[in-house]
Scaffold this motif. Structure first.
Motif, PDB file in Angstrom:
ATOM      1  N   ILE A  11       0.844  -1.215   0.000  1.00  0.00           N
ATOM      2  CA  ILE A  11       0.000   0.000   0.000  1.00  0.00           C
ATOM      3  C   ILE A  11       0.870   1.253   0.000  1.00  0.00           C
ATOM      4  N   VAL A  12       1.897   1.209   0.829  1.00  0.00           N
ATOM      5  CA  VAL A  12       2.816   2.361   0.889  1.00  0.00           C
ATOM      6  C   VAL A  12       3.484   2.565  -0.462  1.00  0.00           C
ATOM      7  N   GLY A  13       3.903   1.447  -1.074  1.00  0.00           N
ATOM      8  CA  GLY A  13       4.540   1.540  -2.384  1.00  0.00           C
ATOM      9  C   GLY A  13       3.607   2.142  -3.424  1.00  0.00           C
ATOM     10  N   ILE A  14       2.370   1.661  -3.361  1.00  0.00           N
ATOM     11  CA  ILE A  14       1.371   2.179  -4.321  1.00  0.00           C
ATOM     12  C   ILE A  14       1.157   3.680  -4.103  1.00  0.00           C
ATOM     13  N   LEU A  15       1.038   4.070  -2.833  1.00  0.00           N
ATOM     14  CA  LEU A  15       0.842   5.492  -2.519  1.00  0.00           C
ATOM     15  C   LEU A  15       2.021   6.333  -2.980  1.00  0.00           C
ATOM     16  N   ILE A  16       3.223   5.774  -2.726  1.00  0.00           N
ATOM     17  CA  ILE A  16       4.418   6.516  -3.169  1.00  0.00           C
ATOM     18  C   ILE A  16       4.422   6.635  -4.687  1.00  0.00           C
ATOM     19  N   LEU A  17       4.037   5.546  -5.362  1.00  0.00           N
ATOM     20  CA  LEU A  17       3.997   5.558  -6.822  1.00  0.00           C
ATOM     21  C   LEU A  17       2.964   6.564  -7.324  1.00  0.00           C
ATOM     22  N   LEU A  18       1.770   6.547  -6.692  1.00  0.00           N
ATOM     23  CA  LEU A  18       0.719   7.500  -7.090  1.00  0.00           C
ATOM     24  C   LEU A  18       1.179   8.938  -6.856  1.00  0.00           C
ATOM     25  N   PHE A  19       1.800   9.144  -5.705  1.00  0.00           N
ATOM     26  CA  PHE A  19       2.284  10.488  -5.398  1.00  0.00           C
ATOM     27  C   PHE A  19       3.325  10.934  -6.421  1.00  0.00           C
ATOM     28  N   ALA A  20       4.194   9.979  -6.786  1.00  0.00           N
ATOM     29  CA  ALA A  20       5.235  10.293  -7.759  1.00  0.00           C
ATOM     30  C   ALA A  20       4.621  10.633  -9.118  1.00  0.00           C
ATOM     31  N   VAL A  21       3.627   9.832  -9.496  1.00  0.00           N
ATOM     32  CA  VAL A  21       2.959  10.091 -10.776  1.00  0.00           C
ATOM     33  C   VAL A  21       2.296  11.465 -10.767  1.00  0.00           C
ATOM     34  N   VAL A  22       1.572  11.742  -9.654  1.00  0.00           N
ATOM     35  CA  VAL A  22       0.890  13.038  -9.533  1.00  0.00           C
ATOM     36  C   VAL A  22       1.903  14.168  -9.537  1.00  0.00           C
ATOM     37  N   ALA A  23       2.991  13.961  -8.796  1.00  0.00           N
ATOM     38  CA  ALA A  23       4.028  15.005  -8.722  1.00  0.00           C
ATOM     39  C   ALA A  23       4.652  15.252 -10.086  1.00  0.00           C
ATOM     40  N   ILE A  24       4.921  14.140 -10.795  1.00  0.00           N
ATOM     41  CA  ILE A  24       5.524  14.290 -12.126  1.00  0.00           C
ATOM     42  C   ILE A  24       4.558  15.030 -13.058  1.00  0.00           C
ATOM     43  N   LYS A  25       3.266  14.622 -13.000  1.00  0.00           N
ATOM     44  CA  LYS A  25       2.267  15.302 -13.839  1.00  0.00           C
ATOM     45  C   LYS A  25       2.160  16.779 -13.466  1.00  0.00           C
ATOM     46  N   TRP A  26       2.194  17.042 -12.146  1.00  0.00           N
ATOM     47  CA  TRP A  26       2.060  18.428 -11.676  1.00  0.00           C
ATOM     48  C   TRP A  26       3.253  19.260 -12.168  1.00  0.00           C
ATOM     49  N   ILE A  27       4.434  18.667 -12.024  1.00  0.00           N
ATOM     50  CA  ILE A  27       5.652  19.364 -12.452  1.00  0.00           C
ATOM     51  C   ILE A  27       5.635  19.570 -13.975  1.00  0.00           C
ATOM     52  N   LYS A  28       5.233  18.481 -14.684  1.00  0.00           N
ATOM     53  CA  LYS A  28       5.166  18.574 -16.150  1.00  0.00           C
ATOM     54  C   LYS A  28       4.173  19.653 -16.581  1.00  0.00           C
ATOM     55  N   HIS A  29       3.011  19.669 -15.875  1.00  0.00           N
ATOM     56  CA  HIS A  29       1.984  20.668 -16.195  1.00  0.00           C
ATOM     57  C   HIS A  29       2.508  22.083 -15.944  1.00  0.00           C
ATOM     58  N   ARG A  30       3.240  22.225 -14.829  1.00  0.00           N
ATOM     59  CA  ARG A  30       3.805  23.532 -14.495  1.00  0.00           C
ATOM     60  C   ARG A  30       4.877  23.957 -15.500  1.00  0.00           C
ATOM     61  N   MET A  31       5.531  22.973 -16.055  1.00  0.00           N
ATOM     62  CA  MET A  31       6.557  23.291 -17.047  1.00  0.00           C
ATOM     63  C   MET A  31       5.929  23.651 -18.393  1.00  0.00           C
ATOM     64  N   GLU A  32       4.787  23.050 -18.685  1.00  0.00           N
ATOM     65  CA  GLU A  32       4.126  23.287 -19.974  1.00  0.00           C
ATOM     66  C   GLU A  32       3.208  24.512 -19.955  1.00  0.00           C
ATOM     67  N   TYR A  33       2.766  24.951 -18.789  1.00  0.00           N
ATOM     68  CA  TYR A  33       1.820  26.059 -18.676  1.00  0.00           C
ATOM     69  C   TYR A  33       2.353  27.110 -17.703  1.00  0.00           C
ATOM     70  N   ALA A  34       2.062  28.362 -18.037  1.00  0.00           N
ATOM     71  CA  ALA A  34       2.302  29.463 -17.100  1.00  0.00           C
ATOM     72  C   ALA A  34       0.995  29.688 -16.367  1.00  0.00           C
ATOM     73  N   ILE A  35       1.020  29.494 -15.068  1.00  0.00           N
ATOM     74  CA  ILE A  35      -0.222  29.537 -14.286  1.00  0.00           C
ATOM     75  C   ILE A  35      -0.149  30.704 -13.305  1.00  0.00           C
ATOM     76  N   THR A  36      -1.240  31.463 -13.224  1.00  0.00           N
ATOM     77  CA  THR A  36      -1.300  32.578 -12.276  1.00  0.00           C
ATOM     78  C   THR A  36      -2.746  32.874 -11.931  1.00  0.00           C
ATOM     79  N   ASP A  37      -2.931  33.477 -10.750  1.00  0.00           N
ATOM     80  CA  ASP A  37      -4.279  33.897 -10.342  1.00  0.00           C
ATOM     81  C   ASP A  37      -4.404  35.425 -10.352  1.00  0.00           C
ATOM     82  N   ALA A  38      -3.389  36.112 -10.891  1.00  0.00           N
ATOM     83  CA  ALA A  38      -3.471  37.576 -11.039  1.00  0.00           C
ATOM     84  C   ALA A  38      -4.228  37.883 -12.332  1.00  0.00           C
TER      85      ALA A  38
END
Length: 377
Positions: A11-38
């Motif tokens: 379960i821990v491994g799966i969670l770590i894997l999911l977190f890693a996937v989410v983190a990678i997607k989040w980082i990739k998304h941040r790299m591909e898009y300029a995001i702001t709330d201004a």
């Protein structure tokens, strides 16, 4: 290792894997898009409209805030009674002046016709009389010559009669001939006098024609003066008609009523805002993007917008402009770094995004939200 520990590790491994996937997607998304709330919804076509060149009491308001209006649609009305009364007065003045002008033109036409007749008749009459006068003068000269010759014959015959050399009948013939010639001369002289009188009358006719010419000239001046007055009043009339038209406020373009500034019964002056109208399809997103996020942002870059007021609605747009100066450049109170104290902060660059997709009826100037701008490689 028992089963429970194995399951826990899995379960821990799966969670770590999911977190890693989410983190990678989040980082990739941040790299591909300029995001702001201004992010702020704005419009580059907001017009505060009011009555032009007229003032008065507001008697009708046809639109309220949030109403969509069409170009030329009636929005408000002020009392135009005074303007209409002034228009009626000017129309009566114009009518009176046109009547006076028409009378003068009729008079001028009558005098012109009389003048033509007088000029023709007087000129012809004087010319004819002068010819007749010349002929009479010539006749008188001939008669005078005959009288002179007859007087000589008369004296000669009288001497011969006194000497008894001719019969009395012969003398009486000469006497009668002389009397006839003298009467003929008198008649011709009388005719000549009558012709002189006729010439004076003809000259009076010519002088009358001159007077009539002066009258026509004066009438022309009076007619011209009236015409200028009529033209000036027509301009005033046209101006009043425009003012009456201005007492109805109309939408300058297709758009939405953003603000109503007055109520029925208010007294307004020329130029005072009555409504604020935002032009249809003039909304855009003003983004204050951090300078660190500008890399990869170009004109034409795709953007996705979500507004705080409508979190379940998504809008799409394209980058239309990228500012050449930071927002701080035009701040009312710019930073003072002359003392040498300086704290580095990321500057924000204005980016204009034109909305291309979404429910435009939901847009309101001033709404905030979040934007994601896709970066170009």
């Amino acid at each position: 290792m028992d089963n429970k520990k194995k399951i826990g590790l899995i379960i821990v491994g799966i969670l770590i894997l999911l977190f890693a996937v989410v983190a990678i997607k989040w980082i990739k998304h941040r790299m591909e898009y300029a995001i702001t709330d201004a992010v702020f919804v704005e419009s580059d076509y907001i017009s505060n409209i009011g009555f032009q060149r007229v003032s008065g009491k507001v008697i009708q308001l046809f639109a309220k805030e949030g109403d969509f209006v069409k170009e030329g649609q009636e929005l408000a009305k002020i009392d135009d009674t005074d303007y209409k009364i002034s228009l009626q007065q000017i129309e009566k003045q114009i009518e009176s002046l046109e009547y006076q002008k028409e009378e003068l033109e009729i008079k001028k036409d009558r005098i012109s016709k009389e003048l033509d007749i007088n000029q023709i008749n007087s000129s012809l009459t004087k010319e004819e009389i002068n010819k007749r006068k010349e002929a009479l003068s010539e006749q008188i000269k001939q008669v005078e010559a005959q009288i002179n010759q007859t007087k000589k014959d008369y004296e000669r015959y009288e001497n011969l009669l006194n000497k008894g050399l001719i019969p009395k009948q012969k003398f009486e013939q000469i006497q009668t001939q002389l009397s006839v010639l003298q009467k003929q001369k008198s008649a011709l002289e009388k005719n000549l006098e009558e012709l002189n009188v006729s010439i004076k009358k003809a000259e009076e006719g010519i002088n009358l024609a001159k007077v009539q010419k002066i009258q026509i000239s004066e009438l022309d001046k009076s007619i011209l003066s009236l015409q200028k007055q009529i033209e000036a009043l027509n301009k005033q009339k046209e101006d009043l008609e425009n003012q009456i038209n201005y007492t109805t406020l109309r939408a300058p373009f297709d758009g939405v009523i953003a603000k109503k500034f007055v109520s029925i019964g208010d007294i307004v002056k020329s130029g005072i805002p009555i409504y604020s109208v935002i032009k249809k399809d003039s909304f855009y997103i003003n983004v204050l993007l951090e300078e660190t996020k500008l890399k990869g942002i170009k004109k034409g870059s795709i953007a996705y917008i979500k507004l705080d007021a409508y979190p379940d609605k998504e809008f799409e747009g394209v980058v239309e402009e990228i500012g050449y100066a930071s927002a701080a450049t035009y701040a009312l109170v710019p930073r003072d770094i002359s003392a040498g104290e300086f704290t580095k902060v990321a500057q924000r660059i204005p980016v204009k995004i034109r909305i291309t997709k979404g429910d435009f009826s939901l847009l309101r100037v001033g709404l905030g939200g979040e934007v994601e701008i896709k970066k170009d490689k």
